[in-house]
Design an enzyme around this catalytic site. Structure first.
Site, PDB file in Angstrom:
ATOM      1  N   SER A 106      -9.571   2.526   2.645  1.00 39.01           N
ATOM      2  CA  SER A 106      -8.950   3.277   1.602  1.00 39.01           C
ATOM      3  C   SER A 106      -8.072   2.183   0.923  1.00 39.01           C
ATOM      4  O   SER A 106      -7.058   2.988   0.015  1.00 39.01           O
ATOM      5  CB  SER A 106      -8.308   4.508   2.697  1.00 39.01           C
ATOM      6  N   LYS A 132       0.926  -1.382   0.138  1.00 39.61           N
ATOM      7  CA  LYS A 132       0.072  -0.046   0.334  1.00 39.61           C
ATOM      8  C   LYS A 132       1.290   1.448   0.122  1.00 39.61           C
ATOM      9  O   LYS A 132       2.016   1.608   0.529  1.00 39.61           O
ATOM     10  CB  LYS A 132      -0.615  -0.125   1.376  1.00 39.61           C
ATOM     11  N   SER A 189     -10.688   0.383   6.602  1.00 46.35           N
ATOM     12  CA  SER A 189     -10.138   0.477   6.015  1.00 46.35           C
ATOM     13  C   SER A 189      -9.255  -1.332   5.289  1.00 46.35           C
ATOM     14  O   SER A 189      -8.671  -0.912   3.900  1.00 46.35           O
ATOM     15  CB  SER A 189      -8.468   1.054   5.588  1.00 46.35           C
TER      16      SER A 189
END
Lengths: 493, 482, 95
Positions: free
Chosen positions: A156, A81, A180
């Site tokens: 997210s 990420k 998330s």
């Protein structure tokens, strides 16, 4: 097994194949990179892909394995990420503010993975500064849900989830502040875990809300998650909030029999807010647990309705302070035109941040400002204590808590364009967990109108092993976690 | 302006840089004078993703300070963020302590012309220093050096109990001596290790409410502190007497113009939005740790001063001089330890007298004195046991200072022994008496002063080595005896 | 709970965010909504409830006083927008 099948199996299988020298790290990485190249234009799961860098790392991993065959994870590819600083990689946090930021140092998570020989496949797309539940807030464009390109993957960590779901990576790192990891895992039909607060070092993980953020993993199975989590867990002297819990590893007695496990069902979570379709899937997943010998216990989480208000005071408050360092002076976006220091700050930040980030910074500064601190921030932290107390009480009656991850399945892109605050309300089952600092995971539990539904399991502090045992047991008798989106079954290889 | 109608109220905030090796929240060096930004690590720069981790030694020094001023050391204290934007503040917030500081209360004793006074402290807390802005050489711009960012500070705050610039300076000096005494701060004001902010207000005598105060920042010398406060007092009184109102603001002292100036701030008072730093769990200090630190503390100045007065019988004045700095006390203690038989008063006199004069003349610090305690002890032992006279002792001291050497060896090699042998002395005196019959007559006639003449001559004849007491007794006897 | 335009401007100033007039209007509505959410907290009696600021460790880890960092100015300033002779440049700071 041919290469294509191997790529779809996950970390455990890849490790075994690499160990048997059936395939090399370079071959595996090349194969995934080829898939990524095919999927990227539509899916947009990645912000940065650097084939040369990745293949170089894969070569190094092959050498590492050759030199010490006990490095059983060397050569496993992973998507990172884009919130974890990685030296020499562009690290954007999904923002224009860091569009050209090449991190000069490694985060703890990246460091630990590199040490075991993991190979970074690319930098996964995400909501800007981890603020969002749909990955529509990325400066680099939205990510699509591999099960339906007209829908969001969740956020997210949308890019990480989409990548694993579409078979572009066997695993991916993520962060979970209010859901998330769990929510995109649920909406993309894969497994995802957020550990107990303090288990994983936050050093080098670009901060959103410091007392809520935790790094975690996406993978194709609970078994993989267990292996991956132990790689990144551990006390780090560079993170004063990280805790030493060598006595509670994540991968412990994974095959333990879960008969007799008491599963708590929060009565507040199965009411009006939950859509009928999701409810059916979650309830039948819980039934599955019962059939495996678990016992259901109704539990009471009376503060449930306060979780969202508390979160949307605390998280923006901490974020507003954490993001003050982005000022155009030492790194990041700097405005081209400014007449004085004030304008340098205001324009660099005004230009660098997207609307959701600004929204939360403004809210955060407001609730911390003079005259409002007691009524909002302090009150929210007190309510937070009450929410944690709810869970503590509940865990005297049960061993794990089971419930939905989100009230619906993935919604269509642009659903909340006009009303961003409405989107916040969908976090009601994930947020309380972050407020209490508990470990929780999401595993695929079925489908509602063709879209994946996740089952959330929440454990007492430091009981990741118990959560993973339960999830693993579920995955030995069900096969939801093996389903793949049709849209991405034709990638080559 | 009629000063007598006004009461001055002063509170001081002092930032003492703690003498650690590394920064308060990172492992970068705090050494002074490095090239710009070569001691600013990722944490100090506030790069994305970095986190603060507190320095054990900085906390330990705060504990030491708390013990030295008799304060309450909080078993749990909290680090808080003070949020504001400024180029020398990389994170956009300073990590400090707000509601619950590590040290609470405490006091310091000061000496002024009017006597002794206790100044109470409100608190002392840990925080990080900011970087520096440089303005020369940068056309219309400022250059930011973040080497200093993250240096550990202890901010020490007094109650607004001082009533004059004299008291404020006395406090600042006492605090300065104390932090150096307990070795938590090197007190180097030129390098910025010890900086004072003065909060000054005035009110009509008798008024209970405080007047509006102004803060004068970053005074890094005692002289500036005094002059800045004096100017500010005058300014405020004049302003009010002319019908104006004191505006609460921050001011800087301009030493060239000898005046304080308002800092041009672009907006209203900062809203710092303090909240507990989520990256830093509570700072817990156990009783055991405090006891451990306490057992390693040196004897504190006040306790030592009392001990010198009560146990050693020294005067308040002497005791005060010997406890003004830790070095003076250590020298004295070492001297006493080595000078068996020499009494405390004698030792005190020599340290505060000859030694002090010698180091002042040479422009040296006590640590660099050219006569060390062992050497001086040797001298005092021989003075006490009569081997040398007081006069010779002074000469011996000079020799030691300029040439070095041990007392006994020098006494031997230069034949400095006092002549106490009555036979020898009598011989010398009889010779003198025989040589100066007129003076003898004068003395016998009542002219007392002539006695000194004979003493002087006897000293000359014996190169100053005559035992004065013996000499006097013998001379008197001989002169009177006829 | 009304979040006024003046509130938005003030908080934008505090946060050093330049906002367009259209943005101000939009944020005013959004923030009012969020504030409405936050208002729900007021209904809860939290007398004698300790705030939960640190869910993990309850005592901060202290590091030993050792210099561990070396000079990495070159690497760190490689990502800087404007430097001169090792210093970060900003518009003149007025004191």
């Amino acid at each position: 097994m041919n290469l294509s099948d191997l790529l779809n199996q996950g970390v455990t299988a890849l490790s075994a194949a690499l160990g048997r020298r059936e395939v090399s790290a370079v071959e595996i990485a090349t194969a995934y990179l080829d898939r990524i190249e095919q999927a990227q234009p539509e899916l947009n799961a990645f912000i940065t892909v650097d084939r040369e860098h990745t293949l170089r790392d894969a070569l190094t991993a092959d050498s590492m394995r050759a030199a010490s065959p006990t490095q059983s994870l060397a050569g496993i590819p992973i998507a990172q990420k884009d919130v974890f600083c990685a030296k020499g990689w562009r690290t954007t946090a999904g923002s224009h503010m860091l569009e050209n930021f090449i991190a000069p140092y490694d985060s703890a998570v990246v460091q630990q993975l590199n040490k075991q020989g993991f190979v970074t496949l690319g930098r996964a797309n995400m909501d800007e500064f981890a603020m969002g539940s749909s990955n529509e807030n990325s400066y680099f464009g939205p990510v699509k849900n591999p099960w339906d390109l007209g829908r969001v993957p969740g956020g997210s960590s949308g890019g990480s989830a989409a990548a694993v779901a579409a078979g572009l990576a066997p695993a991916a790192t993520g962060t979970d502040t209010g859901g998330s990891i769990r929510q995109p895992a649920a909406w993309c039909g894969i497994s995802g875990i957020k550990p107990t607060y303090g288990r994983v070092s936050r050093f080098g993980m670009i901060a959103y809300a410091s007392s809520l953020d935790q790094a975690g993993m996406f993978a194709r199975s609970a078994q993989d998650l267990a292996i991956l989590m132990d790689v990144i867990s551990g006390h780090d002297p560079r993170d004063a909030t990280s805790v030493d819990r060598k006595d509670s590893p994540c991968a412990k007695e994974l095959d333990k029999d879960i008969r007799g496990l008491r599963v708590g069902i929060p009565k507040q979570w199965f009411g009006e807010g939950l859509s009928a379709g999701v409810k059916v899937v979650v309830e039948s997943a819980i039934q599955e647990l019962v059939m495996m010998g678990c016992e259901c216990v109704e539990i009471d989480l009376p503060m449930s309705e306060q979780a969202i208000p508390a979160y949307y005071v605390i998280a923006p408050a901490e974020a507003s302070s954490n993001l003050s360092r982005f000022d155009g002076v030492r790194f990041g976006h700097r405005a081209a035109q400014y007449k004085d220091l004030a304008e340098l700050y205001e324009r660099s930040r005004g230009e660098g941040f997207g609307p959701e980030v600004k929204r939360r910074i403004l809210m955060g500064s407001y609730v911390l400002s003079h005259g409002y601190y007691d009524a909002y921030y302090l009150q929210a932290q007190r309510v937070r204590r009450l929410i944690a107390n709810d869970f503590e009480r509940a865990f005297t009656l049960c061993d794990v808590i089971a419930g939905p991850v989100a009230p619906t399945t993935a919604f269509p892109l642009g659903s909340f364009g006009a009303d961003p605050v409405q989107m916040y309300l969908a976090d009601l089952y994930t947020i309380p967990v972050n407020l209490a600092g508990l470990p929780a995971l999401s595993i695929p539990a079925g489908f509602d109108a063709g879209m994946p539904v996740g089952l959330q399991l929440i454990g007492p502090w430091w009981q990741e092993a118990r959560l993973l045992q339960t999830a693993h047991a579920f995955q030995t008798t069900t096969d939801w976690h093996t389903k793949r989106p049709a849209l991405y079954s034709g990638l080559k290889p | 302006m009629t000063r007598a109608n006004w009461e001055v109220v002063i509170g001081l905030e002092t930032h003492a840089q703690l003498s650690t090796q590394s920064k308060i929240f990172s492992g970068a060096s705090v050494a002074f004078g490095a090239e710009p930004n070569t001691q600013a690590c990722a944490v100090d720069l506030g790069l994305p993703g970095v986190l603060p981790v507190p320095n054990h030694a900085a906390v330990e020094r705060a504990i030491r300070f708390g013990l030295a001023v008799g304060a309450h050391i909080a078993p749990v204290s909290i680090f808080a963020r003070k949020n504001y934007f400024y180029p020398d503040l990389p994170k956009g917030y300073q990590i400090s302590q707000m509601e619950i500081p590590v040290v609470q209360g405490g006091s310091l004793r000061i000496q002024t012309k009017a006597g002794e006074k206790i100044v109470n402290l409100t608190r002392a807390h840990l925080e990080e220093d900011a970087g520096k802005s440089l303005h020369e050489d940068f056309q219309g711009q400022s250059g930011i050096d973040l080497n200093r960012a993250g240096t550990p500070l202890l901010e020490i705050v007094t109650e607004p109990e001082m009533r004059s610039s004299e008291e404020a300076v006395a406090y600042a000096r006492a605090l300065h001596a104390l932090v150096r005494w307990i070795e938590i701060c090197d007190g180097n004001m030129q390098e910025g290790s010890f900086r004072c902010d003065a909060n000054v207000s005035v009110r009509p005598v008798g008024q209970k409410e405080f007047g509006t105060r102004c803060e004068i920042k970053n005074l890094n010398s005692f002289r500036f502190l005094e002059r800045a406060i004096e100017f500010e007092i005058k300014r405020q009184i004049e302003l009010i007497e002319e019908g104006g109102q004191v505006v609460q603001e921050t001011r800087l002292f301009d030493p060239d113009r000898d005046e304080t100036r308002s800092m041009r701030s672009k907006e209203d008072a900062h809203d710092y939005r303090y909240f507990p730093d989520p990256d830093l769990p509570p700072l817990c200090i156990s009783e055991e740790w405090i006891a451990e630190v306490a057992s390693g503390m040196p004897e504190l100045p006040e306790a030592r001063r009392q001990r010198y007065m009560n146990e050693l019988g020294l005067t308040e004045y002497d005791a005060g001089l010997l406890t003004a700095t830790r070095e003076a006390g250590e020298y004295f203690e070492a001297l006493r330890g080595a000078a068996k038989g020499a009494d405390a008063k004698l030792c005190a006199n020599w340290v505060n007298g000859e030694l002090s004069a010698a180091i002042n003349r040479a422009g040296l610090e006590l640590a660099d004195a050219k006569v060390n305690p062992t050497q001086l002890a040797g001298l005092l032992v021989r003075l006490t046991d009569g081997t040398i006279s007081g006069k010779i002792a002074k000469e011996l001291f000079e020799i030691m200072w300029s040439e070095g050497g041990e007392a006994d060896a020098l006494i031997e090699s230069r034949g400095l022994q006092q002549i106490s042998d009555t036979g020898a002395l009598e011989g010398v005196l009889k010779e003198l008496i025989a040589k100066h019959p007129e003076q003898v007559e004068e003395y016998r006639g009542g002219k007392e002063k002539v006695f000194g003449f004979f003493v002087g001559q006897a000293m000359k004849a014996t190169q100053g080595k005559a035992n004065p007491a013996q000499l006097n007794a013998l001379l008197k006897a001989l002169l009177l005896g006829g | 709970m009304r979040f006024t335009e003046e509130d938005v401007r003030r908080v934008a100033r505090l946060s050093r965010l330049a906002l367009e007039p259209k943005e101000i209007e939009g944020f005013q509505q959004d923030l009012s909504q969020i504030l409405d959410l936050a208002q729900k907290l007021q209904a809860i009696d939290t007398t004698n409830v300790e705030p939960l600021a640190h869910p993990g460790s309850s005592s901060v880890f202290l590091r030993p006083d050792v210099v561990t960092e070396t000079d990495q100015r070159e690497a760190f300033q490689a990502v800087a927008p404007e430097v001169d002779r090792g210093l970060y440049l900003v518009p003149r700071v007025v004191e």
